[in-house]
Design a protein around this motif. Sequence first.
Motif, PDB file in Angstrom:
ATOM      1  N   LYS A  43      29.038  44.565  36.557  1.00  0.00           N
ATOM      2  CA  LYS A  43      30.073  44.221  35.591  1.00  0.00           C
ATOM      3  C   LYS A  43      31.434  44.117  36.464  1.00  0.00           C
ATOM      4  CE  LYS A  43      32.419  45.808  31.408  1.00  0.00           C
ATOM      5  NZ  LYS A  43      32.608  46.766  30.383  1.00  0.00           N
ATOM      6  N   HIS A  44      31.586  44.814  37.443  1.00  0.00           N
ATOM      7  CA  HIS A  44      32.914  44.720  38.117  1.00  0.00           C
ATOM      8  C   HIS A  44      32.803  43.556  39.198  1.00  0.00           C
ATOM      9  CE1 HIS A  44      35.995  45.735  41.166  1.00  0.00           C
ATOM     10  NE2 HIS A  44      35.080  45.355  42.188  1.00  0.00           N
ATOM     11  N   LEU A  45      31.569  43.242  39.546  1.00  0.00           N
ATOM     12  CA  LEU A  45      31.735  42.074  40.445  1.00  0.00           C
ATOM     13  C   LEU A  45      32.008  40.694  39.609  1.00  0.00           C
ATOM     14  CD1 LEU A  45      28.476  42.539  42.351  1.00  0.00           C
ATOM     15  CD2 LEU A  45      30.575  42.795  43.108  1.00  0.00           C
ATOM     16  N   LYS A  46      31.941  40.719  38.269  1.00  0.00           N
ATOM     17  CA  LYS A  46      32.204  39.346  37.328  1.00  0.00           C
ATOM     18  C   LYS A  46      33.646  39.556  37.243  1.00  0.00           C
ATOM     19  CE  LYS A  46      27.830  39.555  35.001  1.00  0.00           C
ATOM     20  NZ  LYS A  46      27.203  40.024  33.900  1.00  0.00           N
ATOM     21  N   LYS A  47      34.165  40.475  37.256  1.00  0.00           N
ATOM     22  CA  LYS A  47      35.684  40.516  36.998  1.00  0.00           C
ATOM     23  C   LYS A  47      36.772  41.042  38.239  1.00  0.00           C
ATOM     24  CE  LYS A  47      35.935  45.421  35.178  1.00  0.00           C
ATOM     25  NZ  LYS A  47      36.387  45.884  33.824  1.00  0.00           N
ATOM     26  N   CYS A  48      36.095  41.254  39.459  1.00  0.00           N
ATOM     27  CA  CYS A  48      36.965  41.482  40.555  1.00  0.00           C
ATOM     28  C   CYS A  48      37.711  40.595  40.783  1.00  0.00           C
ATOM     29  CB  CYS A  48      35.896  41.890  41.717  1.00  0.00           C
ATOM     30  SG  CYS A  48      36.616  42.514  43.241  1.00  0.00           S
ATOM     31  N   ASN A  49      39.261  40.846  41.215  1.00  0.00           N
ATOM     32  CA  ASN A  49      40.135  39.949  41.722  1.00  0.00           C
ATOM     33  C   ASN A  49      39.633  39.314  42.718  1.00  0.00           C
ATOM     34  OD1 ASN A  49      41.666  40.513  39.321  1.00  0.00           O
ATOM     35  ND2 ASN A  49      42.886  42.167  40.440  1.00  0.00           N
ATOM     36  N   SER A  50      38.730  39.825  43.719  1.00  0.00           N
ATOM     37  CA  SER A  50      38.401  39.017  44.897  1.00  0.00           C
ATOM     38  C   SER A  50      37.116  38.243  44.747  1.00  0.00           C
ATOM     39  CB  SER A  50      38.167  40.308  45.965  1.00  0.00           C
ATOM     40  OG  SER A  50      39.106  41.095  46.284  1.00  0.00           O
ATOM     41  N   ARG A  51      36.853  38.170  43.758  1.00  0.00           N
ATOM     42  CA  ARG A  51      35.618  37.210  43.638  1.00  0.00           C
ATOM     43  C   ARG A  51      36.059  35.841  43.569  1.00  0.00           C
ATOM     44  NH1 ARG A  51      37.802  37.717  38.654  1.00  0.00           N
ATOM     45  NH2 ARG A  51      38.036  36.196  37.143  1.00  0.00           N
ATOM     46  N   GLU A  52      35.145  34.710  43.934  1.00  0.00           N
ATOM     47  CA  GLU A  52      35.458  33.439  44.171  1.00  0.00           C
ATOM     48  C   GLU A  52      35.902  32.984  42.578  1.00  0.00           C
ATOM     49  OE1 GLU A  52      33.411  29.266  45.387  1.00  0.00           O
ATOM     50  OE2 GLU A  52      32.822  31.410  46.531  1.00  0.00           O
ATOM     51  N   LYS A  53      37.226  32.131  42.805  1.00  0.00           N
ATOM     52  CA  LYS A  53      37.632  31.594  41.506  1.00  0.00           C
ATOM     53  C   LYS A  53      37.018  30.179  41.425  1.00  0.00           C
ATOM     54  CE  LYS A  53      40.735  35.102  41.416  1.00  0.00           C
ATOM     55  NZ  LYS A  53      40.025  36.207  42.082  1.00  0.00           N
ATOM     56  N   PRO A  54      37.277  29.830  40.245  1.00  0.00           N
ATOM     57  CA  PRO A  54      36.402  28.482  39.684  1.00  0.00           C
ATOM     58  C   PRO A  54      37.759  27.352  40.602  1.00  0.00           C
ATOM     59  CG  PRO A  54      37.056  29.453  38.025  1.00  0.00           C
ATOM     60  CD  PRO A  54      37.199  30.454  39.059  1.00  0.00           C
ATOM     61  N   LYS A  55      37.029  26.287  40.948  1.00  0.00           N
ATOM     62  CA  LYS A  55      38.038  25.278  41.474  1.00  0.00           C
ATOM     63  C   LYS A  55      38.689  24.385  40.253  1.00  0.00           C
ATOM     64  CE  LYS A  55      35.361  24.965  45.806  1.00  0.00           C
ATOM     65  NZ  LYS A  55      35.074  26.196  45.791  1.00  0.00           N
ATOM     66  N   PRO A  56      39.915  23.990  40.354  1.00  0.00           N
ATOM     67  CA  PRO A  56      40.332  23.284  39.210  1.00  0.00           C
ATOM     68  C   PRO A  56      39.620  21.987  39.141  1.00  0.00           C
ATOM     69  CG  PRO A  56      41.646  23.075  41.398  1.00  0.00           C
ATOM     70  CD  PRO A  56      40.768  24.199  41.684  1.00  0.00           C
ATOM     71  N   VAL A  57      39.709  21.717  37.892  1.00  0.00           N
ATOM     72  CA  VAL A  57      39.207  20.661  37.390  1.00  0.00           C
ATOM     73  C   VAL A  57      39.980  19.181  37.731  1.00  0.00           C
ATOM     74  CG1 VAL A  57      38.342  19.233  35.242  1.00  0.00           C
ATOM     75  CG2 VAL A  57      38.058  21.702  35.432  1.00  0.00           C
TER      76      VAL A  57
END
Length: 124
Positions: A43-57
Motif C-alpha cells: 500500500k505504501h509503495l503506491k503512495k510513497c512520495n519517492s515513487r516514479e511519477k506519471p509523465k505529463p500528457v
Amino acid sequence: MVAGKGKKYCGEHATMEEDGGGSRRIICPLDPKHTVTEDRLQKHLKKCNSREKPKPVRCSIDPSIDRSRSLSERSRTELESLLDKLKTDSVLSHPALHDELNNPKNGDSAHKHLKHFYCAGFSA
C-alpha cells in the motif's frame, strides 16, 4: 516523532525495539530515508512520495503546443490554428486507452477524463 506510551523508540525508529510489539518496520525500497511496516509495504509503495511519477500528457496533434497556458491566455490566431488542426486530423487512440476505458475498476470520474483525452485526440 514521539515514542508511544511504554515504548522506547518513536515509530520511525521502532525497528530498534527488541520485542517488536507488532509488525516489523523495514526500510522503504524507494527511499531509504524512511521506514514502513512490513505488512503495509504494498500500500505504501503506491503512495510513497519517492515513487516514479506519471509523465505529463502531450498533445498528439501538435506536441509543440504549450499545455501550461490555458485557452483564455491564447491569441485568436493560435486558437484558430489549433481548431484547423483539430478539424483536419483524425482522432488518435491507443490500445492502452481502450483497456482503461473498458476497465471496470475505473469509476465515472476516471471515465470522464479518459473520454476527454480520447475525444480531444490526445494520447498518453
